[in-house]
Design an enzyme around this catalytic site. Structure first.
Site, PDB file in Angstrom:
ATOM      1  N   ASN A 161       0.778  -1.221  -0.066  1.00 55.68           N
ATOM      2  CA  ASN A 161       0.048   0.071  -0.206  1.00 55.68           C
ATOM      3  C   ASN A 161       0.814   1.030  -0.109  1.00 55.68           C
ATOM      4  O   ASN A 161       0.453   2.266  -0.669  1.00 55.68           O
ATOM      5  CB  ASN A 161      -1.078  -0.047   1.069  1.00 55.68           C
ATOM      6  CG  ASN A 161      -0.391  -0.040   2.398  1.00 55.68           C
ATOM      7  OD1 ASN A 161       0.430  -0.808   2.490  1.00 55.68           O
ATOM      8  ND2 ASN A 161      -0.997   0.444   3.231  1.00 55.68           N
ATOM      9  N   GLU A 259       4.410  -5.532  11.934  1.00 53.13           N
ATOM     10  CA  GLU A 259       3.249  -4.445  11.912  1.00 53.13           C
ATOM     11  C   GLU A 259       2.466  -4.960  11.073  1.00 53.13           C
ATOM     12  O   GLU A 259       2.485  -5.346   9.740  1.00 53.13           O
ATOM     13  CB  GLU A 259       4.156  -3.244  11.150  1.00 53.13           C
ATOM     14  CG  GLU A 259       5.366  -2.702  11.737  1.00 53.13           C
ATOM     15  CD  GLU A 259       5.022  -1.813  13.288  1.00 53.13           C
ATOM     16  OE1 GLU A 259       3.801  -1.699  13.313  1.00 53.13           O
ATOM     17  OE2 GLU A 259       6.001  -1.387  13.592  1.00 53.13           O
ATOM     18  N   CYS A 293      -2.990   1.271   6.877  1.00 50.14           N
ATOM     19  CA  CYS A 293      -3.260   0.250   7.977  1.00 50.14           C
ATOM     20  C   CYS A 293      -4.130   1.156   9.381  1.00 50.14           C
ATOM     21  O   CYS A 293      -4.706   0.462   9.986  1.00 50.14           O
ATOM     22  CB  CYS A 293      -1.908  -0.440   8.550  1.00 50.14           C
ATOM     23  SG  CYS A 293      -0.586   1.001   8.904  1.00 50.14           S
ATOM     24  N   GLU A 465       8.808   0.499  15.083  1.00 47.13           N
ATOM     25  CA  GLU A 465       9.634   0.879  14.090  1.00 47.13           C
ATOM     26  C   GLU A 465       9.776   2.446  14.275  1.00 47.13           C
ATOM     27  O   GLU A 465       8.669   3.275  14.281  1.00 47.13           O
ATOM     28  CB  GLU A 465       9.080   0.611  12.680  1.00 47.13           C
ATOM     29  CG  GLU A 465       9.921  -0.441  11.780  1.00 47.13           C
ATOM     30  CD  GLU A 465       8.969  -0.820  10.582  1.00 47.13           C
ATOM     31  OE1 GLU A 465       8.263  -0.208  10.136  1.00 47.13           O
ATOM     32  OE2 GLU A 465       9.330  -1.796  10.315  1.00 47.13           O
TER      33      GLU A 465
HETATM   34  P1  NAD Z   1      -0.173  -9.316   2.781  1.00 47.46           P
HETATM   35  O1  NAD Z   1      -0.040  -9.835   3.947  1.00 47.46           O
HETATM   36  O2  NAD Z   1      -0.860  -9.780   1.591  1.00 47.46           O
HETATM   37  O3  NAD Z   1       1.517  -9.065   2.173  1.00 47.46           O
HETATM   38  C1  NAD Z   1       2.425  -8.549   2.842  1.00 47.46           C
HETATM   39  C2  NAD Z   1       3.855  -8.855   2.432  1.00 47.46           C
HETATM   40  O4  NAD Z   1       3.858 -10.297   2.910  1.00 47.46           O
HETATM   41  C3  NAD Z   1       3.943  -9.081   0.791  1.00 47.46           C
HETATM   42  O5  NAD Z   1       5.341  -8.924   0.706  1.00 47.46           O
HETATM   43  C4  NAD Z   1       3.637 -10.541   0.490  1.00 47.46           C
HETATM   44  O6  NAD Z   1       4.308 -10.755  -0.527  1.00 47.46           O
HETATM   45  C5  NAD Z   1       4.328 -11.374   1.823  1.00 47.46           C
HETATM   46  N1  NAD Z   1       3.956 -12.809   2.029  1.00 47.46           N
HETATM   47  C6  NAD Z   1       2.704 -13.103   1.740  1.00 47.46           C
HETATM   48  N2  NAD Z   1       2.737 -14.419   2.246  1.00 47.46           N
HETATM   49  C7  NAD Z   1       4.199 -14.453   2.529  1.00 47.46           C
HETATM   50  C8  NAD Z   1       4.531 -15.763   2.894  1.00 47.46           C
HETATM   51  N3  NAD Z   1       3.924 -17.055   3.073  1.00 47.46           N
HETATM   52  N4  NAD Z   1       5.907 -15.738   3.065  1.00 47.46           N
HETATM   53  C9  NAD Z   1       6.754 -14.760   3.217  1.00 47.46           C
HETATM   54  N5  NAD Z   1       5.842 -13.712   2.780  1.00 47.46           N
HETATM   55  C10 NAD Z   1       4.800 -13.576   2.324  1.00 47.46           C
HETATM   56  O7  NAD Z   1      -0.479  -7.644   2.896  1.00 47.46           O
HETATM   57  P2  NAD Z   1      -0.726  -6.547   1.757  1.00 47.46           P
HETATM   58  O8  NAD Z   1      -2.117  -6.925   1.292  1.00 47.46           O
HETATM   59  O9  NAD Z   1       0.384  -6.375   1.015  1.00 47.46           O
HETATM   60  O10 NAD Z   1      -0.938  -5.146   2.883  1.00 47.46           O
HETATM   61  C11 NAD Z   1      -2.111  -4.854   3.393  1.00 47.46           C
HETATM   62  C12 NAD Z   1      -2.103  -5.247   4.813  1.00 47.46           C
HETATM   63  O11 NAD Z   1      -0.875  -4.830   5.424  1.00 47.46           O
HETATM   64  C13 NAD Z   1      -3.050  -4.470   5.854  1.00 47.46           C
HETATM   65  O12 NAD Z   1      -3.636  -5.737   6.580  1.00 47.46           O
HETATM   66  C14 NAD Z   1      -2.520  -3.406   6.264  1.00 47.46           C
HETATM   67  O13 NAD Z   1      -3.103  -3.167   7.574  1.00 47.46           O
HETATM   68  C15 NAD Z   1      -1.297  -3.938   6.499  1.00 47.46           C
HETATM   69  N6  NAD Z   1      -0.193  -2.805   6.688  1.00 47.46           N
HETATM   70  C16 NAD Z   1       0.375  -2.640   8.290  1.00 47.46           C
HETATM   71  C17 NAD Z   1       1.000  -1.407   8.442  1.00 47.46           C
HETATM   72  C18 NAD Z   1       1.635  -1.324   9.406  1.00 47.46           C
HETATM   73  O14 NAD Z   1       2.285  -0.506   9.801  1.00 47.46           O
HETATM   74  N7  NAD Z   1       1.141  -1.913  10.832  1.00 47.46           N
HETATM   75  C19 NAD Z   1       1.437  -0.635   7.226  1.00 47.46           C
HETATM   76  C20 NAD Z   1       0.829  -1.065   5.985  1.00 47.46           C
HETATM   77  C21 NAD Z   1      -0.004  -1.847   5.851  1.00 47.46           C
END
Ligand code: NAD
Length: 491
Positions: A161, A259, A293, A465
């Protein structure tokens, strides 16, 4: 971009992996499409790292750690500052990439870039403050101290995002502390990873200090988790993925920070300035089409102001421009993928079946979702609990501040929360009792600075972070003693 970073195939750029300071192709020669969310067209392609390349990247980072880990603070400071300068000079290119790859609207892309330059300069300023301490002793003649040492190889897994900001924040503080880095960007926004490598390369970062390996998530993730040379994995993404990775981290006894997602509440008390509250609430949920997020997707209102707030908020939501992200006037651009629209459609259908009302919005044309406001949302509905990650918000009526607190805390998440009121007694009392890693008074839930302890509680994650609060995760303390004269031993 450095022309060495891509090949042009059928008129489309195919970006490469960045390993050990060189642009390289995958031995399997598998490439993946990166789609432009605005129209679903192939925006670019990118090589997919296989096991050989992931292990090579970890090896390169491990080899580079010898020099980088013992480099002078001034050298690391200089690289971080130069990187910020390179970014400022390449702003238009980065902005266009964020628009084309991530669907960022124009102004969100610019904000993301300015955050990153700020973050790099903030990390550069912190380099000289990675400090240990001296401690009192019970042994005569002993000097007792702790020093902070970098960990070694840190691996970062980033979401789609805010791909530039969220990857750079991890990299900047890790490098500042003397660690080397392997980045696995999101499969939705992998070109941002290539661009980050290119920017650091231009700034003169030594070979191997940063490596970028896009690929099939579970394949790359499993290799990173299992490799003992990787000392910390820092993850930002959904709670669903984070939970899976936490199991792997435990299996390999890997240091791990998380996070994750949120269902962040914004409480508006009855004394609030309603026009201000409406503006804050709208920014807090419609920024980047709700794909933040910290988005305040649950707005909790004291009964006496519920109707007036609803009326003004719905009027505001109706005026928010939805349009192509390249248009400087657009506030809401496309969601990242079609399946995200379908996910929200299902949430809305379930909520309305159970009695909720869609006061405005609820529809989308392609990936462009209208600003959507619901009332009558109750705790038996999915939307009460789940992230939507779209421009969708529930307005919930409560009798008083105590009930507002109960509703706010009635979630598995705990990332950000906000309270709008002029009663500072109540604001402080709620701030202390909200189950949230971050609370903002007289603001919305979306606010961030590079140097603050950013992070959540409950299922939003653990670890912090940003600035000095990162040192706990990014360095290890070592206890060292020096005996002046001779210690007396009992035998
Ligand atoms: P996601 O969990 O689908 O993917 C995040 C990352 O994890 C990507 O790089 C993805 O390729 C990787 N991933 C997925 N499966 C994996 C596996 N089995 N092994 C290793 N890596 C793997 O999340 P998204 O759709 O990219 O992002 C949206 C989510 O992120 C929302 O839930 C949002 O709230 C959260 N987010 C949190 C923060 C924070 O600071 N707390 C910031 C931004 C987004």
């Amino acid at each position: 971009m450095n022309p060495a970073s891509y090949d042009v195939v059928d008129g489309v750029r195919t970006y490469k992996l960045f390993i050990g300071g060189a642009w390289t192709s995958s031995s399997r020669n598998i490439v993946a499409d990166s789609l432009n969310p605005a129209d679903g067209a192939v925006f670019a392609r990118i090589q997919q790292a296989g096991a050989d390349e992931v292990l090579e990247a970890i090896g390169a980072a491990h080899a580079a750690f010898g020099k980088w880990g013992s480099s002078l603070a001034s050298e690391r400071e200089m690289i971080l500052l130069k990187t910020a300068d390179v970014i400022e000079r390449r702003t238009d290119e980065i902005r266009d990439m964020l628009i084309d790859e991530c669907g960022s609207v124009f102004n969100k892309a610019l904000w993301e870039i300015s955050y990153v330059t700020d973050c790099l300069r903030s990390a550069a300023g912190d380099v000289r403050h990675v400090m240990g301490e001296t401690m009192p002793v019970t042994q005569p003649g002993q000097i007792s101290m702790s020093v902070r040492r970098p960990l070694g190889v840190v691996a970062g897994i980033a979401p789609f995002n805010s791909p530039f900001l969220l990857s750079m924040k991890k990299i900047a503080f890790a490098l500042a502390a003397g660690n080397t880095f392997v980045l696995k960007p999101s499969e939705e926004t992998p070109i941002s990873g290539a661009l980050i490598a290119d920017i650091f390369d231009e700034a003169g970062l030594p070979a191997g200090v940063l490596n970028v390996v896009p690929g099939v998530p579970a394949e790359v993730g499993d290799l990173i988790m299992a490799d003992p040379r990787v000392r910390l994995v820092t993850f930002t993404g959904s709670t669903r993925t984070g939970r899976k990775l936490a199991v792997e981290a435990a299996r390999h006894l890997k240091k791990f920070t998380l996070e994750m997602g949120g269902k962040s509440p914004l409480i508006v008390l009855k004394d609030a300035d309603l026009d201000y509250a409406v503006d804050a609430a709208a920014f807090g949920v419609f920024l980047h089409q709700g794909q933040v997020c910290m988005a305040n997707s649950k707005i909790i209102l004291e009964a006496p102001i519920f109707d007036a707030f609803c009326e003004r908020f719905v009027a505001k939501a109706k005026t928010i421009p939805v349009g192509h992200p390249r248009e400087a006037t657009s506030v809401i651009g496309p969601l990242i993928r079609d399946s995200q629209c379908a996910f929200i459609d299902a949430q809305l259908a379930e909520a309305t079946d159970k009695g909720a009302t869609i006061v405005t919005g609820g529809k989308h044309e392609g990936r462009y979702f209208q600003p959507t406001v619901l009332t009558g949302v109750t705790r038996d509905m999915r939307i009460y609990h789940e992230e939507s990650f779209g421009p969708v918000v529930s307005l919930i009526r409560v009798e008083d501040a105590e009930e507002a607190l109960e509703v706010a805390n009635d979630t598995e998440y705990g990332l950000s929360a906000a309270v709008i009121t002029n009663d500072l007694q109540k604001a402080m009392d709620l701030s202390l009792r909200l189950e949230s890693g971050m609370v903002h008074v007289n603001d919305c839930t979306i606010t961030d600075e590079p140097h603050v302890p950013f992070g959540g509680v409950k299922n939003s994650g653990f670890g912090r972070e940003g600035g000095r609060s990162s040192w706990e995760e990014l360095t290890e303390q070592k206890w060292i003693t020096i005996q002046l004269g001779k210690r007396e031993f009992p035998f």
